[in-house]
Design an enzyme around this catalytic site. Sequence first.
Site, PDB file in Angstrom:
ATOM      1  N   SER A 115       0.843  -1.207   0.000  1.00 59.82           N
ATOM      2  CA  SER A 115       0.000   0.000   0.000  1.00 59.82           C
ATOM      3  C   SER A 115       0.868   1.243   0.000  1.00 59.82           C
ATOM      4  O   SER A 115       2.027   1.227   0.451  1.00 59.82           O
ATOM      5  CB  SER A 115      -0.894   0.006   1.243  1.00 59.82           C
ATOM      6  N   TYR A 123      -2.202  -0.977  10.330  1.00 61.46           N
ATOM      7  CA  TYR A 123      -2.333  -1.343   8.923  1.00 61.46           C
ATOM      8  C   TYR A 123      -1.082  -0.938   8.144  1.00 61.46           C
ATOM      9  O   TYR A 123      -0.515  -1.731   7.386  1.00 61.46           O
ATOM     10  CB  TYR A 123      -3.573  -0.664   8.350  1.00 61.46           C
TER      11      TYR A 123
END
Length: 306
Positions: free
Chosen positions: A198, A211
């Site tokens: 990401s 995350y």
Amino acid sequence: MAASRAPRESDPSTDAKASKENRMKQTLPAQHQDQQPGREEGMQPQPEFISSQYRAAGKLDGKLTVVTGGDSGIGRSVAVTFAREGADVVLLYLEESEDALKACQIIESLGRSCLEMAGDVADAGFCAEVAQRVKERWGRVDVLVNNAGEQHPQASLENISQEQWERTFRTNIFGMFQLTKALLPLMGEGGAIVNTTSITAYKGNPELIDYSSTKGAITSFTRSLALNLVKRGIRVNAVAPGPIWTPLIPSTFNAEQVSRFGANTPMARPGQPDEVAPAYVYLACADSSYVSGQVLHVNGGTVVNG
């Protein structure tokens, strides 16, 4: 000197500026879903996962591919695009059986086989079951896409419970490790592994500390595994999406945050799943035969120097 005249409402420069400001303020209708990982049928507008402009060229003809989180979002677009390129698909998902069934129906309508399996990649037993069923039916894996993930925003580190921290790591990186380890014996020379990291691994995110940390771990896992498997002829790469319109978004953020999702990118909008999927095709097929240990950034123009 005459006083300057205020621009009229129809002044093109003013209209353009106002239009730009509006785009930066809102990119999507405000909406929220109460349960992760979310459902596509409840999203407005619906995510775009099949590009009418994409031209398949048989880049994955006859390949057996495994895609996690394949029921919706990026995973579904990747699975369907792989099928358009001639691949059979093992589609793994958590519990969204309706979305998974639709994805498999699309894959089969393209003349390819689809095996759907519901389970949690954070469970090593499920990963072993996947490997056994794949071995019994096909005897091999050509491409593995580790895409499943979850996120839970918190305003501060103190708000992240031990349970949430462990759950996020168990799904996002433990699951990737476990499934890759289970399927690796079925993957031979010419195999490819594509992981979903990401933009948060490179930029960070103040409300997604756990995350973002897992995505950083995935980037390092990708690079190290690529070096480890190079002598076996297996390539390992990753894709780092920016803000992509998937069910994870309305099920993660509140309605007002969703309405501004993607507005801070240079393109001032979120991306669609079908704008990310071709990157996975490239890394999965022979076009990228000299590429391993790398990350492709599909993020609307944000430069992260990673």
